[in-house]
Design an enzyme around this catalytic site. Structure first.
Site, short mmCIF file in Angstrom:
data_model
loop_
_atom_site.label_atom_id
_atom_site.label_comp_id
_atom_site.label_asym_id
_atom_site.label_seq_id
_atom_site.Cartn_x
_atom_site.Cartn_y
_atom_site.Cartn_z
N HIS A 100 -25.30 -26.34 186.07
CA HIS A 100 -26.72 -26.70 185.94
C HIS A 100 -27.20 -27.39 187.23
CE1 HIS A 100 -25.70 -27.15 181.43
NE2 HIS A 100 -26.54 -26.13 181.48
N LYS A 154 -29.52 -24.36 167.51
CA LYS A 154 -28.18 -24.44 168.11
C LYS A 154 -27.26 -25.31 167.26
CE LYS A 154 -27.63 -23.32 172.88
NZ LYS A 154 -27.34 -23.76 174.23
N ARG A 174 -25.11 -16.32 184.74
CA ARG A 174 -23.67 -16.43 184.96
C ARG A 174 -23.00 -15.06 184.87
NH1 ARG A 174 -23.32 -21.30 180.78
NH2 ARG A 174 -24.83 -19.90 179.87
N SER A 215 -21.33 -25.71 179.40
CA SER A 215 -21.16 -26.98 178.67
C SER A 215 -20.05 -26.84 177.63
CB SER A 215 -22.46 -27.37 177.97
OG SER A 215 -23.49 -27.52 178.90
P1 ADP Z 1 -25.39 -23.50 178.08
O1 ADP Z 1 -25.89 -22.07 178.18
O2 ADP Z 1 -24.20 -23.79 178.96
O3 ADP Z 1 -25.30 -24.05 176.69
P2 ADP Z 1 -28.00 -24.56 178.60
O4 ADP Z 1 -28.64 -24.03 177.38
O5 ADP Z 1 -28.15 -26.00 178.82
O6 ADP Z 1 -26.45 -24.36 178.74
O7 ADP Z 1 -28.44 -23.73 179.88
C1 ADP Z 1 -29.65 -23.86 180.53
C2 ADP Z 1 -29.73 -22.78 181.59
O8 ADP Z 1 -28.75 -23.00 182.60
C3 ADP Z 1 -29.51 -21.35 181.10
O9 ADP Z 1 -30.37 -20.50 181.83
C4 ADP Z 1 -28.08 -21.10 181.48
O10 ADP Z 1 -27.81 -19.72 181.64
C5 ADP Z 1 -28.01 -21.82 182.79
N1 ADP Z 1 -26.64 -22.16 183.20
C6 ADP Z 1 -25.77 -22.96 182.57
N2 ADP Z 1 -24.60 -23.04 183.25
C7 ADP Z 1 -24.75 -22.25 184.35
C8 ADP Z 1 -23.89 -21.88 185.45
N3 ADP Z 1 -22.65 -22.33 185.54
N4 ADP Z 1 -24.38 -21.03 186.38
C9 ADP Z 1 -25.62 -20.55 186.28
N5 ADP Z 1 -26.48 -20.85 185.28
C10 ADP Z 1 -26.05 -21.68 184.32
#
Ligand code: ADP
Length: 164
Positions: free
Chosen positions: A17, A41, A91, A130
């Site tokens: 993030h 979620k 990702r 996460s």
């Molecule tokens: P997660 O998908 O890990 O539960 P979030 O809902 O908090 O996390 O994700 C918010 C945004 O950040 C989404 O667009 C998700 O694809 C992106 N994101 C999370 N981790 C990464 C990463 N390692 N590389 C690129 N984008 C990421």
């Protein structure tokens, strides 16, 4: 001035993030990080307040990064905060399929007012999520490669409070 919204659950915020936030803050005038309260979620490890507190601490010295909490549709949050686009991090191919659908819906429900900008984390951070961080932490392994020390500290405190 171009303001963008970066919504997510950030449970907890990872170096993946943070890499996306760094890139967005270099590209746009202001990045609004929206910590989303999402009932669909599965239950989160950190409360909304805890997630907000960690992220605010991380970006307290950054003038062009704002941290808010929000619920509901990300497009509505974007419009309310005068953000022209929603930032999403990609990702994998499975992220891509989902994001293609999401950006189309977001464009439609905002009458083309909110666009989506997809960014890729640098290669060392692309695989971090996460849920992976929580999994590794449960196994008592070092997570400093994946999260900031501020987050690691909070996870240790959380673990102790869950044991007691
Ligand atoms: P997660 O998908 O890990 O539960 P979030 O809902 O908090 O996390 O994700 C918010 C945004 O950040 C989404 O667009 C998700 O694809 C992106 N994101 C999370 N981790 C990464 C990463 N390692 N590389 C690129 N984008 C990421």
């Amino acid at each position: 001035m171009t303001k963008v919204l970066y919504p997510g659950s950030f449970d907890p915020i990872t170096k993946g993030h943070m890499n996306i936030i760094e890139q967005a803050s270099n590209l746009f005038d202001e990045v609004v990080i929206a910590v989303m309260q999402n009932h669909s979620k599965k239950s989160s490890l950190f409360t909304l307040e805890e997630r907000l507190e960690m992220i605010r601490k991380l970006y307290q010295n950054m003038n062009n990064i704002k941290v808010i909490s929000a619920r509901g549709a990300a497009v509505d949050v974007a419009l309310l905060n005068e953000c022209k686009a929603i930032i999403r991090g990609l990702r994998s191919l499975s992220d891509y399929d989902y994001e293609v659908q999401l950006q189309q819906i977001n464009k439609e429900i905002s009458s083309n007012e909110v666009n989506t900008v997809c960014l890729f984390a640098d290669k060392d951070y692309q695989f971090i999520s996460s849920s992976m961080v929580k999994e590794v932490f449960t196994l008592d392994k070092n997570i400093l490669g994946y999260v900031d020390p501020i987050v690691q500290q909070k996870m240790l405190i959380k673990k102790i409070s869950l044991i007691q």
